[in-house]
Design a protein around this motif. Structure first.
Motif, short mmCIF file in Angstrom:
data_model
loop_
_atom_site.label_atom_id
_atom_site.label_comp_id
_atom_site.label_asym_id
_atom_site.label_seq_id
_atom_site.Cartn_x
_atom_site.Cartn_y
_atom_site.Cartn_z
N THR A 144 0.21 2.36 -4.14
CA THR A 144 0.37 1.47 -2.99
C THR A 144 -0.51 0.24 -3.13
OG1 THR A 144 0.92 3.31 -1.52
CG2 THR A 144 0.10 1.30 -0.48
N ALA A 145 -1.77 0.43 -3.50
CA ALA A 145 -2.69 -0.69 -3.67
C ALA A 145 -2.21 -1.64 -4.76
CB ALA A 145 -4.10 -0.18 -3.99
N LEU A 146 -1.60 -1.10 -5.81
CA LEU A 146 -1.12 -1.94 -6.91
C LEU A 146 0.00 -2.88 -6.49
CD1 LEU A 146 -1.16 0.66 -9.82
CD2 LEU A 146 -2.42 -1.51 -9.78
N GLN A 147 0.61 -2.61 -5.34
CA GLN A 147 1.66 -3.50 -4.85
C GLN A 147 1.13 -4.89 -4.54
OE1 GLN A 147 4.97 -3.21 -4.33
NE2 GLN A 147 5.20 -1.11 -5.02
N VAL A 148 -0.18 -5.01 -4.39
CA VAL A 148 -0.74 -6.33 -4.09
C VAL A 148 -0.55 -7.29 -5.26
CG1 VAL A 148 -3.13 -6.16 -4.92
CG2 VAL A 148 -2.64 -7.38 -2.79
N ALA A 149 -0.24 -6.78 -6.44
CA ALA A 149 0.05 -7.65 -7.58
C ALA A 149 1.20 -8.59 -7.25
CB ALA A 149 0.39 -6.82 -8.82
N GLY A 150 2.13 -8.12 -6.42
CA GLY A 150 3.26 -8.95 -6.03
C GLY A 150 2.91 -10.06 -5.07
N ALA A 151 1.71 -10.05 -4.52
CA ALA A 151 1.30 -11.10 -3.58
C ALA A 151 0.86 -12.37 -4.29
CB ALA A 151 0.19 -10.60 -2.67
N GLY A 152 0.69 -12.30 -5.62
CA GLY A 152 0.38 -13.49 -6.38
C GLY A 152 -1.07 -13.62 -6.80
N GLU A 153 -1.32 -14.66 -7.58
CA GLU A 153 -2.61 -14.86 -8.23
C GLU A 153 -3.81 -14.90 -7.29
OE1 GLU A 153 -4.68 -18.01 -11.36
OE2 GLU A 153 -2.48 -17.86 -11.25
N PRO A 154 -3.70 -15.43 -6.07
CA PRO A 154 -4.87 -15.45 -5.20
C PRO A 154 -5.47 -14.07 -4.93
CG PRO A 154 -3.20 -16.93 -4.34
CD PRO A 154 -2.56 -16.16 -5.46
N TYR A 155 -4.70 -13.01 -5.14
CA TYR A 155 -5.16 -11.65 -4.84
C TYR A 155 -5.54 -10.85 -6.09
CZ TYR A 155 -3.09 -12.73 -0.32
OH TYR A 155 -2.78 -13.33 0.88
N TRP A 156 -5.32 -11.43 -7.26
CA TRP A 156 -5.49 -10.65 -8.48
C TRP A 156 -6.95 -10.37 -8.82
CZ3 TRP A 156 -1.28 -13.62 -11.77
CH2 TRP A 156 -0.02 -13.23 -11.32
N GLN A 157 -7.84 -11.32 -8.56
CA GLN A 157 -9.25 -11.09 -8.86
C GLN A 157 -9.77 -9.88 -8.08
OE1 GLN A 157 -11.16 -13.54 -10.91
NE2 GLN A 157 -12.45 -11.72 -11.09
N GLU A 158 -9.39 -9.82 -6.81
CA GLU A 158 -9.83 -8.71 -5.98
C GLU A 158 -9.20 -7.39 -6.45
OE1 GLU A 158 -9.96 -7.52 -1.21
OE2 GLU A 158 -9.10 -9.42 -1.87
N LEU A 159 -7.94 -7.43 -6.83
CA LEU A 159 -7.29 -6.22 -7.34
C LEU A 159 -7.99 -5.72 -8.59
CD1 LEU A 159 -5.00 -4.12 -7.33
CD2 LEU A 159 -3.58 -5.80 -8.57
N GLU A 160 -8.29 -6.62 -9.50
CA GLU A 160 -8.98 -6.23 -10.74
C GLU A 160 -10.32 -5.56 -10.43
OE1 GLU A 160 -11.22 -8.23 -14.61
OE2 GLU A 160 -10.48 -9.47 -12.95
N ALA A 161 -11.09 -6.15 -9.53
CA ALA A 161 -12.41 -5.61 -9.21
C ALA A 161 -12.30 -4.23 -8.58
CB ALA A 161 -13.14 -6.57 -8.27
N ARG A 162 -11.36 -4.04 -7.70
CA ARG A 162 -11.22 -2.75 -7.02
C ARG A 162 -10.69 -1.67 -7.96
NH1 ARG A 162 -10.41 -3.56 -0.71
NH2 ARG A 162 -11.32 -5.63 -0.49
#
Length: 489
Positions: free
Chosen positions: A297-315
């Motif tokens: 579910t959390a990985l779905q944020v990849a679809g929200a675009g680059e502004p969210y990717w740094q945070e996804l990587e860190a988490r």
């Protein structure tokens, strides 16, 4: 120069060109908007009472939540808007009406919560406990033990939805929602429906045009979808979209220097390894756990675009090191979970509303076919192809849905005189151009306009060409030429 529209009295009997019956539509009593999580300054809210069952008026009623942003200039009528997704037209218009200022100059912008969503008999599916239990089970149905647990949790969730639905489930398809929209048109005092529908809202527009062909005014269907797609075809399309976004995230991460690995293969292996480990060893977070379903579910944020990717990587990096709290919070943000409940969508981003509509209207899979279908999906995406409470949930839920299929909600055959403009972004993987073209053909008088970018909904962010096409049609009645194409902004 704006065209004038014929207006009807605010209260009256409106002849139904499809059935030959009359529909009474009292004017809406508009007032202040309350209880919404966004600013509603300058907006008005109200309720429209409609039959629960149009075939049996004595079965009770439904109060449809509506919102209005009154015209700022020379008013020529009302424009009803549906933004697709999980319903919640009231919140969406409140949050986005500024984007549509050019249309609002001449139109009252109106939206509503389709039945089963937002403030219209919402499918809350209990307090959220059933959804929490669903997210706690492992994704996937090919392993017999996982399949048994996942299907049981899905069935329990559906029963919770049905128990609190107030009889709405058999009447939550596109057909009845289109009838509600016609009552809304009459209540607004409009002779014809002027409409902007995006994504799933494009299907609603097509069904409305089929049921009420003589009442179609100026209709724009953005990010057009094909209503004839089966549930499995819809999920395959969503899975492809999720995988492409995930691959872009992997590429971005490696290019800028990724904490998860030195190349895309290594980063992907780290993430897939995390998901697999969480199936047998969920990470404890307070009195909850981060399991594989919530990680996906959390990985779905990849679809929200680059502004969210740094945070996804860190988490993700923190979860790989054993701290599941940041990734669990990200999953909760996606699902809308708050204090054990899911007040925005009822449960998760795909929403019980989406299940109620798709499972009512579309061709469904059989339970016995789920392992084979998941195999096809995982060939598209090893992560997102696993059936889970977030990814592909339409498949196991529709396979066990408790009401009959009604093909009315997937039937589009508009034969009326009004042209209908369909817009497709050529690089929008969530609404491929071929499906928008299919919708256009089903409308008979449809005119397809293509946009060269990847926006899911090209208006109004697509630049001057696409905004000019839409506004010339909706405000001035100028129909775009067939074959019109706009470059990416």
């Amino acid at each position: 120069m704006v065209a004038t529209l014929g207006l009807l009295p605010a209260t009256g009997a409106i002849a139904d060109t499809t059935t030959g019956t009359a529909a009474t539509a009292p004017a809406i009593s508009w007032g202040a908007c309350t209880g919404l999580p966004v600013s509603t300054a300058g907006l008005e809210c109200g309720k429209l009472t409609v039959p629960l069952d149009y075939g049996n008026p004595s079965a009770g009623t439904v109060d449809v939540a509506a919102i209005r942003a009154k015209a700022t200039g020379t008013r020529i009528g009302s424009l009803v808007m549906n933004f697709g997704g999980g319903g919640n037209g009231v919140i969406n218009l409140a949050a986005s009406h500024q984007k549509y200022a050019a249309l609002r100059e001449n139109y009252d912008l109106v939206s509503f919560d389709p039945r089963g969503s937002g403030g219209t008999s919402p499918l809350t599916c209990g307090s959220g406990a059933a959804a929490d239990r669903l997210f706690a089970v492992n994704p996937g149905v090919r392993n017999p033990d996982d399949r048994k647990a996942f299907l049981q949790a899905t069935a329990d969730f559906i029963r919770a939805c049905e128990k609190g639905a107030g009889g709405i489930l058999p009447h939550a398809g596109m057909g009845d929602t289109a009838r509600d929209m016609d009552r809304l048109r009459a209540a607004l005092g409009e002779n014809k429906l002027n409409y902007y529908g995006m994504s799933l809202g494009s299907v609603l527009g097509g069904v409305y045009a089929t049921l009420h062909p003589q009442r179609v005014g100026r209709m724009v269907l953005d990010a057009g979808l094909n209503p004839r797609q089966s549930v499995v075809e819809v999920v395959k399309q969503i899975t492809r979209t999720s995988q492409l976004a995930y691959e872009r995230f992997l590429t971005w991460c490696v290019k800028k220097g990724c904490d998860l690995g030195k190349d895309t293969k290594e980063v992907n292996s780290a993430i897939e390894g995390l998901v697999e480990r969480l199936k047998s060893k969920p990470l404890k977070v307070g009195d909850r756990h981060l399991g594989a379903s919530l990680a996906i579910t959390a990985l779905q944020v990849a679809g929200a675009g680059e502004p969210y990717w740094q945070e996804l990587e860190a988490r993700l990096a923190q979860a790989i090191k054993g701290d599941g709290d940041p990734l669990l919070k990200l999953a909760d943000a996606i699902t809308g979970r708050q204090d054990g409940t899911y007040p925005l969508y009822g449960t998760f981003g795909s929403s019980p509303y989406s299940s109620a509509v798709y499972c009512r209207d579309r061709e469904r899979p059989a339970v016995r076919d789920l392992p084979r279908i998941e195999g096809e999906l995982t060939r598209i995406s090893p992560i997102f192809g696993q059936l889970s409470p977030m990814t592909g949930f339409l498949i196991p839920s529709c396979a066990q849905w408790p009401v009959p299929i009604d093909p009315e909600g997937r039937t589009v055959r508009h034969t009326g005189p009004a042209p209908i403009v369909v817009i497709s972004s050529e690089k929008d993987t969530a609404a491929p151009t071929k499906e928008a073209a299919n919708l256009t053909r089903q409308l008979t008088n449809g005119v397809l306009v293509t946009y060269g970018g990847d926006l899911h909904g090209a208006y109004p962010a697509g630049g001057p060409c696409i905004t000019g096409v839409v506004q010339d049609y909706v405000v001035n009645g100028k129909v775009p030429a067939k074959g019109t194409s706009c470059p990416a902004a």
